[in-house]
Design a protein around this motif. Structure first.
Motif, short mmCIF file in Angstrom:
data_model
loop_
_atom_site.label_atom_id
_atom_site.label_comp_id
_atom_site.label_asym_id
_atom_site.label_seq_id
_atom_site.Cartn_x
_atom_site.Cartn_y
_atom_site.Cartn_z
N UNK A 1 -3.03 8.60 3.18
CA UNK A 1 -4.34 8.80 2.55
C UNK A 1 -5.41 8.24 3.46
N UNK A 2 -6.41 9.08 3.78
CA UNK A 2 -7.49 8.68 4.67
C UNK A 2 -8.75 8.36 3.85
N UNK A 3 -9.47 7.34 4.29
CA UNK A 3 -10.71 6.96 3.63
C UNK A 3 -11.82 7.93 3.98
N UNK A 4 -12.55 8.39 2.93
CA UNK A 4 -13.66 9.32 3.14
C UNK A 4 -14.97 8.73 2.65
N UNK A 5 -15.72 9.52 1.90
CA UNK A 5 -17.06 9.14 1.46
C UNK A 5 -17.03 7.90 0.59
N UNK A 6 -17.89 6.94 0.90
CA UNK A 6 -17.99 5.69 0.15
C UNK A 6 -19.23 5.76 -0.75
N UNK A 7 -19.06 5.41 -2.02
CA UNK A 7 -20.14 5.51 -2.98
C UNK A 7 -20.63 4.17 -3.49
N UNK B 1 -7.95 -0.54 -3.90
CA UNK B 1 -7.24 -0.79 -5.15
C UNK B 1 -7.60 0.29 -6.16
N UNK B 2 -6.88 0.28 -7.29
CA UNK B 2 -7.24 1.09 -8.45
C UNK B 2 -7.24 2.58 -8.16
N UNK B 3 -6.29 3.05 -7.36
CA UNK B 3 -6.25 4.48 -7.05
C UNK B 3 -6.05 5.29 -8.32
N UNK B 4 -6.74 6.43 -8.40
CA UNK B 4 -6.74 7.27 -9.59
C UNK B 4 -5.78 8.45 -9.46
N UNK B 5 -5.69 9.22 -10.55
CA UNK B 5 -5.07 10.53 -10.47
C UNK B 5 -5.87 11.38 -9.46
N UNK B 6 -5.21 12.41 -8.92
CA UNK B 6 -5.90 13.34 -8.03
C UNK B 6 -6.90 14.18 -8.81
N UNK B 7 -8.00 14.56 -8.15
CA UNK B 7 -8.98 15.46 -8.75
C UNK B 7 -8.88 16.86 -8.15
N UNK C 1 9.26 6.43 -1.48
CA UNK C 1 7.98 6.52 -0.80
C UNK C 1 7.50 7.97 -0.76
N UNK C 2 6.25 8.18 -1.21
CA UNK C 2 5.65 9.50 -1.16
C UNK C 2 4.62 9.59 -0.04
N UNK C 3 3.75 8.59 0.05
CA UNK C 3 2.72 8.55 1.06
C UNK C 3 2.18 7.13 1.16
N UNK C 4 1.35 6.89 2.16
CA UNK C 4 0.87 5.54 2.44
C UNK C 4 -0.62 5.46 2.17
N UNK C 5 -1.03 4.42 1.44
CA UNK C 5 -2.44 4.20 1.14
C UNK C 5 -3.12 3.42 2.26
N UNK D 1 0.80 -1.22 0.00
CA UNK D 1 0.00 0.00 0.00
C UNK D 1 0.84 1.27 0.00
N UNK D 2 1.62 1.47 -1.04
CA UNK D 2 2.50 2.64 -1.07
C UNK D 2 2.26 3.49 -2.32
#
Length: 290
Positions: A249-255, A214-220, A205-209, A192-193
């Protein structure tokens, strides 16, 4: 270990828009645009509203590909009237350019482009930061960059493609970007990196997921990205906690559930008091990672 690089998707957006593009924007100051392919082969846009409050908006279908869904689909840019451009690679290796129809809100039939570069199935992790700037990874692990000069209207005009001698084995690029064409930020294929692939071809290492995505996207937007929750494939909004060491990276709104692949596009900014986003990705520096 050096400090992190945060990706920002910064975009200029006019208030004038096609009805389809703003159908569910309501009073949102910013609408984050997330795209997903579901198990039936539909391409769906799932907007997320920022201010007042934060919530997912009703989704809409851009295309129903069915069994002919392209092997890779990715964002291609947005015109001044907010019309969306999408690229797709078919089972025959052809790259196709799709434009959203402002009247129907769906994609018009695809136009074949880029045949001079051969079989586009030879490239993994195809993506674009918009403006005709495309990138992908070849079988040798090299980062390639192409510029589609005809990205706005689908004309088959390109600058010559070129391989860039950068590659970090075991890393899936998330963003390459025109401001840093010989480096990229990516996600570790195992673990998870969130990684920075520098000019030295080494991953840092930049940050921790968070675990379980999975399937992390580009930033919006500044420190905002999306992923799929591994347990049920639900779309999940992530925000970057820069106070943590290393950043997390913190988990937020789930869709909604059911996506098999996702990607993001540029946000729609309707509130003129919101930050003015430029139409391009920018790098916010780590300390030098080399």
């Amino acid at each position: 270990m050096r400090r992190f690089l945060t990706l920002l998707l910064l975009a200029v957006c006019t208030v004038t828009a096609t009805p389809a593009a703003v159908a569910h924007s309501g009073e949102c100051a910013i609408v984050e645009q997330v795209y997903g392919v579901d198990q039936t082969g539909d391409l769906i846009v799932q907007p997320f509203c920022i201010k007042p409050g934060e919530s997912y908006l009703p989704a809409r279908t851009l295309a129903s590909f069915g069994a002919n869904v392209p092997q890779q689909l990715f964002y291609g840019g947005q015109l001044p009237d907010l019309t969306v451009i999408i690229y797709g690679v078919g089972a025959d290796g052809t790259l196709r350019w799709y434009r959203e129809n402002g009247s129907t809100g769906q994609l018009d039939p695809g136009v074949a482009v880029g045949s001079q570069f051969g079989d586009w199935r030879n490239y993994q992790y195809l993506q674009s930061a918009g403006g005709g700037d495309l990138s992908g990874i070849d079988a040798a692990g090299r980062l390639w960059r192409w510029v589609h000069l005809g990205w706005q209207d689908g004309t088959d005009q390109w600058a010559e493609g070129e391989p860039l001698e950068v590659g970090c084995p075991g890393t899936r690029p998330v963003f390459t970007g025109r401001n840093g064409p010989q480096r990229f930020v990516g996600v570790a294929v195992v673990g998870p990196s969130y990684l920075y692939c520098g000019h030295d071809g080494q991953a840092h290492l930049a940050s921790v997921l968070p675990a379980g995505v999975d399937a992390m996207t580009m930033a919006v937007g500044p420190g905002v990205s999306y992923a799929l929750r591994r347990s049920d494939s639900r779309l999940t909004r992530l925000t970057l906690d820069v106070e943590a060491k290393p950043p997390v990276w913190r988990t937020g709104a789930v869709g909604r559930p059911g996506f098999v692949a996702i990607f993001t596009g540029r946000s729609i900014v309707t509130d003129q008091t919101s930050p003015i986003y430029r139409y391009e990705w920018q790098w916010t520096w780590y300390e030098d990672c080399t």
